[in-house]
Motif scaffolding. Structure first.
Motif, mmCIF file in Angstrom:
data_model
loop_
_atom_site.group_PDB
_atom_site.id
_atom_site.type_symbol
_atom_site.label_atom_id
_atom_site.label_comp_id
_atom_site.label_asym_id
_atom_site.label_seq_id
_atom_site.Cartn_x
_atom_site.Cartn_y
_atom_site.Cartn_z
ATOM 1 N N LYS A 1 0.850 -1.104 -0.367
ATOM 2 C CA LYS A 1 0.189 0.033 -0.435
ATOM 3 C C LYS A 1 0.827 1.627 0.173
ATOM 4 O O LYS A 1 0.404 2.123 -0.468
ATOM 5 N N CYS B 1 0.940 9.435 -5.133
ATOM 6 C CA CYS B 1 1.464 10.800 -5.154
ATOM 7 C C CYS B 1 2.477 11.475 -5.576
ATOM 8 O O CYS B 1 1.903 12.501 -6.422
ATOM 9 N N ASN C 1 -1.149 14.369 -1.361
ATOM 10 C CA ASN C 1 -1.092 13.594 -0.101
ATOM 11 C C ASN C 1 -2.211 14.526 1.079
ATOM 12 O O ASN C 1 -3.514 13.158 1.116
ATOM 13 N N VAL D 1 -5.300 3.612 -1.720
ATOM 14 C CA VAL D 1 -4.427 4.068 -1.168
ATOM 15 C C VAL D 1 -4.019 5.356 0.122
ATOM 16 O O VAL D 1 -3.483 6.286 0.055
ATOM 17 N N SER D 2 -5.056 5.421 0.357
ATOM 18 C CA SER D 2 -5.956 6.631 1.290
ATOM 19 C C SER D 2 -5.576 5.839 3.155
ATOM 20 O O SER D 2 -5.990 4.783 2.766
ATOM 21 N N LEU E 1 -5.246 13.094 -0.923
ATOM 22 C CA LEU E 1 -5.690 12.131 -1.402
ATOM 23 C C LEU E 1 -6.514 10.882 0.186
ATOM 24 O O LEU E 1 -7.133 10.218 0.533
ATOM 25 N N ARG F 1 1.079 4.129 -2.691
ATOM 26 C CA ARG F 1 0.327 5.144 -2.559
ATOM 27 C C ARG F 1 1.713 6.295 -2.924
ATOM 28 O O ARG F 1 1.462 7.248 -3.660
ATOM 29 N N ALA G 1 3.923 9.021 2.537
ATOM 30 C CA ALA G 1 3.306 8.061 3.096
ATOM 31 C C ALA G 1 3.660 6.826 4.303
ATOM 32 O O ALA G 1 3.378 6.343 4.569
#
Length: 315
Positions: free
Chosen positions: A14, A22, A94, A312-313, A97, A18, A66
């Motif tokens: 993940k 981004c 970021n 990916v949040s 997300l 992520r 992340a």
């Protein structure tokens, strides 16, 4: 994956996705006014007429953000302070997300419409500025000036023993008198009535026009400087989440992380050291346009979209 402790294979994957997401959104914000998901071949009309912003630090910001969000996801008293606020495309990606931007801007929805909104309006009239600004959720001071991020982090920790504050400091930023003087605050705020501050030096080698001083120091010399202020230097060499998570899991009362990545990492190789905009002729040069399209496609953002941005949040 041995030695990762609390970080599972699933969480590592993940983090990797992520970071790719981004990075893609950072590049898209810098360059694109249309065709944000590359649903057709990229054309000159898809490129903004005036390219303004900073790419060189974005990947490192995304790596740090992340990994920290993943590690401290269950800690409501965790905060992140960003020194290089000129890397705003990464910060905004970021915040987008994690739906923090959505809390203050109803148009920043976590879908194709929201992607188009943040990308088109970055560094655009009546849109988002190229640096962190008072409009940005959680911003204390504007991000065009460097040096005081560490002092701000210690200010947040003052009188709040429950808080943990990670602060990302650019290697050019650490050359400023303010940042260097702020390293002394560890001795002044080390009591039990204050929170924990975790400095992270982003050692990417270059500032705006030259190698940074700390990039020219040997590893031993840099470590001894950091130890002299009472910290334990911990090197994270590269952008692999496994290394970052293992470093975070090390037990240390006074950690000072050194995140070592290349300037402009994941960008076009021949423009690796670009501080601001690489591919400056992309609106008129077919070769540069093709390079940009390949660069965007390298993040495989279409796969992330297919699986849903919620995946990916850390909202």
């Amino acid at each position: 994956m041995s030695g990762l402790g609390n970080s599972s294979i699933e969480s590592i994957e993940k983090i990797k996705a992520r970071i790719r997401a981004c990075d893609y959104l950072s590049v898209a914000q810098l360059f694109l006014k249309n065709n944000f998901l590359l649903e057709k071949p990229l054309g000159f009309d898809d490129i903004k007429p005036r390219l303004l912003g900073h790419w060189g630090t974005c990947h490192g910001i995304n790596v740090a953000y992340a990994n920290l969000k993943a590690f401290f996801k269950d800690d409501k008293n965790f905060s992140f302070v960003l020194g290089p606020g000129h890397g705003f495309p990464a910060l905004q990606a970021n915040l987008f997300l994690d739906k923090e931007l959505l809390e203050i801007d109803a148009k920043a929805t976590l879908d194709e419409s929201g992607i188009a909104y943040i990308c088109h309006n970055f560094s655009w009239p009546d849109g988002f500025p190229s640096h962190a600004s008072p409009f940005t959720p959680g911003t204390i001071t504007e991000g065009g000036e460097l040096g005081y991020a560490l002092a701000n982090a210690y200010g947040v920790a003052l009188g709040h023993p429950e808080k943990t504050i990670a602060v990302l400091i650019g290697d050019g930023e650490l050359e400023t008198a303010t940042a260097l003087a702020s390293l002394n605050l560890k001795s002044l705020l080390s009591g039990s009535k204050n929170g924990k501050v975790i400095p992270i030096l982003h050692l990417n080698g270059y500032k705006i026009s030259a190698p940074s001083i700390y990039a020219r120091k040997s590893e031993r010399e840099l470590n001894e400087l950091i130890r002299g202020f009472g910290y334990e230097p911990i090197l994270i060499d590269g952008d692999e989440p496994e290394k970052f998570q293992i470093a975070l899991e090390r037990e240390s009362k006074n950690p000072f992380f050194i995140l070592k990545t290349e300037k402009g990492a994941t960008g076009p190789n021949r423009y690796q050291m670009s501080h601001q905009i690489p591919l400056k002729k992309v609106k008129e040069d077919k070769e540069e346009l093709a390079t940009l399209e390949d660069w965007l496609k390298s993040y495989r953002f279409n796969k992330i979209i297919e699986n849903g941005l919620e995946g990916v949040s850390y909202a």
